[in-house]
Motif scaffolding. Structure first.
Motif, mmCIF file in Angstrom:
data_model
loop_
_atom_site.group_PDB
_atom_site.id
_atom_site.type_symbol
_atom_site.label_atom_id
_atom_site.label_comp_id
_atom_site.label_asym_id
_atom_site.label_seq_id
_atom_site.Cartn_x
_atom_site.Cartn_y
_atom_site.Cartn_z
ATOM 1 N N ILE A 21 0.855 -0.985 0.129
ATOM 2 C CA ILE A 21 0.057 -0.013 0.142
ATOM 3 C C ILE A 21 0.977 1.341 0.043
ATOM 4 O O ILE A 21 0.729 2.292 -0.924
ATOM 5 C CB ILE A 21 -0.923 0.052 1.250
ATOM 6 N N ASP A 22 1.939 1.292 0.900
ATOM 7 C CA ASP A 22 2.811 2.487 0.810
ATOM 8 C C ASP A 22 3.501 2.405 -0.519
ATOM 9 O O ASP A 22 3.498 3.630 -1.064
ATOM 10 C CB ASP A 22 3.953 2.193 1.946
ATOM 11 N N ASN A 23 3.984 1.334 -1.205
ATOM 12 C CA ASN A 23 4.466 1.515 -2.406
ATOM 13 C C ASN A 23 3.628 1.889 -3.652
ATOM 14 O O ASN A 23 3.812 2.899 -4.360
ATOM 15 C CB ASN A 23 5.078 0.183 -2.657
ATOM 16 N N TYR A 24 2.259 1.661 -3.502
ATOM 17 C CA TYR A 24 1.281 2.317 -4.430
ATOM 18 C C TYR A 24 1.110 3.505 -4.230
ATOM 19 O O TYR A 24 0.950 4.375 -5.033
ATOM 20 C CB TYR A 24 0.052 1.512 -4.485
ATOM 21 N N SER A 25 1.198 4.189 -2.850
ATOM 22 C CA SER A 25 0.933 5.356 -2.407
ATOM 23 C C SER A 25 1.960 6.459 -3.040
ATOM 24 O O SER A 25 1.952 7.418 -3.756
ATOM 25 C CB SER A 25 0.701 5.728 -1.125
ATOM 26 N N LYS A 27 3.881 5.403 -5.802
ATOM 27 C CA LYS A 27 3.856 5.459 -7.140
ATOM 28 C C LYS A 27 2.653 6.188 -7.674
ATOM 29 O O LYS A 27 2.695 6.949 -8.792
ATOM 30 C CB LYS A 27 3.685 4.073 -7.778
ATOM 31 N N GLY A 28 1.787 6.421 -6.800
ATOM 32 C CA GLY A 28 0.367 7.285 -7.125
ATOM 33 C C GLY A 28 0.904 8.798 -7.192
ATOM 34 O O GLY A 28 0.368 9.462 -8.055
ATOM 35 N N CYS A 29 1.586 9.126 -6.312
ATOM 36 C CA CYS A 29 1.957 10.709 -6.017
ATOM 37 C C CYS A 29 2.880 10.844 -7.321
ATOM 38 O O CYS A 29 2.816 12.067 -8.097
ATOM 39 C CB CYS A 29 3.053 10.641 -4.840
ATOM 40 N N ILE A 30 3.909 9.818 -7.642
ATOM 41 C CA ILE A 30 4.690 10.191 -8.935
ATOM 42 C C ILE A 30 3.864 10.081 -10.071
ATOM 43 O O ILE A 30 4.175 11.135 -10.812
ATOM 44 C CB ILE A 30 5.710 8.879 -8.999
ATOM 45 N N MET A 42 -5.246 3.528 -12.238
ATOM 46 C CA MET A 42 -4.718 2.146 -12.150
ATOM 47 C C MET A 42 -4.316 1.871 -10.674
ATOM 48 O O MET A 42 -4.541 1.008 -9.961
ATOM 49 C CB MET A 42 -3.961 1.734 -13.000
ATOM 50 N N ILE A 43 -3.621 2.830 -10.163
ATOM 51 C CA ILE A 43 -2.626 2.550 -9.039
ATOM 52 C C ILE A 43 -3.633 2.845 -7.782
ATOM 53 O O ILE A 43 -3.576 1.990 -6.783
ATOM 54 C CB ILE A 43 -1.628 3.622 -8.971
ATOM 55 N N GLU A 44 -4.621 3.679 -7.877
ATOM 56 C CA GLU A 44 -5.604 3.904 -6.870
ATOM 57 C C GLU A 44 -6.530 2.598 -6.695
ATOM 58 O O GLU A 44 -6.771 2.148 -5.666
ATOM 59 C CB GLU A 44 -6.699 4.975 -7.193
ATOM 60 N N SER A 48 -6.577 0.221 -3.546
ATOM 61 C CA SER A 48 -8.038 -0.145 -2.797
ATOM 62 C C SER A 48 -8.160 -1.732 -2.733
ATOM 63 O O SER A 48 -8.627 -2.241 -1.724
ATOM 64 C CB SER A 48 -9.089 0.451 -3.631
ATOM 65 N N GLN A 49 -7.896 -2.406 -3.757
ATOM 66 C CA GLN A 49 -7.843 -3.764 -3.524
ATOM 67 C C GLN A 49 -6.752 -4.360 -2.690
ATOM 68 O O GLN A 49 -7.238 -5.302 -1.831
ATOM 69 C CB GLN A 49 -7.636 -4.396 -4.957
ATOM 70 N N THR A 50 -5.687 -3.755 -2.455
ATOM 71 C CA THR A 50 -4.820 -4.097 -1.299
ATOM 72 C C THR A 50 -5.270 -3.809 -0.214
ATOM 73 O O THR A 50 -5.122 -4.750 0.980
ATOM 74 C CB THR A 50 -3.304 -3.665 -1.743
ATOM 75 N N LEU A 51 -5.729 -2.679 -0.040
ATOM 76 C CA LEU A 51 -6.442 -2.350 1.242
ATOM 77 C C LEU A 51 -7.533 -3.325 1.960
ATOM 78 O O LEU A 51 -7.601 -3.538 2.953
ATOM 79 C CB LEU A 51 -6.924 -0.970 1.185
#
Length: 135
Positions: A21-25, A27-30, A42-44, A48-51
């Motif tokens: 989740i941290d990694n997706y966050s 990558k989402g910011c980037i 896509m990252i969101e 969400s699925q990982t959450l």
């Protein structure tokens, strides 16, 4: 104990999901900084699925903690004996004995004594998450 192995696997998977989740966050910011809205969406979705997976694992850990508490307080086995003696038919009792009873001690000086398996959950062939079932 088998429940400890399951708890350890759950904790490892919870840690992995939190890191994911941290990694997706990140990558989402980037993706947001670069203006890539499609990648951001896509990252969101992945986040969400990982959450949801993380919440499910945490719920499972809570249930496991309650189960361990019941096993360690002997409530599990007392209730098990009560059900075995009062509420089951003969065929159901045979199945219970097949899965849970390790041996039965018979002696002329003592009443019948059931010896339950130390690891009653292992007989179900359950494997902690992340562990392969193949040899």
């Amino acid at each position: 104990m088998y429940l400890n192995k399951i708890e350890q696997a759950l904790n490892e998977n919870i840690t992995k999901m939190a890191e994911r989740i941290d990694n997706y966050s990140t990558k989402g910011c980037i993706a947001k900084e670069r203006g890539d809205r499609e990648l951001e969406i896509m990252i969101e979705k992945l986040q969400s699925q990982t959450l949801l997976t993380l919440q499910s694992l945490q719920d499972s850990r809570h249930v496991l903690v309650e189960l361990k508490r019941a096993v360690h307080s002997d409530l599990f086995f007392d209730r098990f004996k009560q059900i075995l003696q009062l509420q089951l038919g003969e065929s159901e009792k045979r199945l219970i004995i097949l899965y849970f009873v390790d041996k039965i001690l018979v002696s002329p000086e003592r009443p019948l004594q059931e010896m339950y398996r130390q690891n009653v959950f292992e007989s179900f062939g359950l494997h902690p998450a992340g562990q392969s079932t193949e040899s």
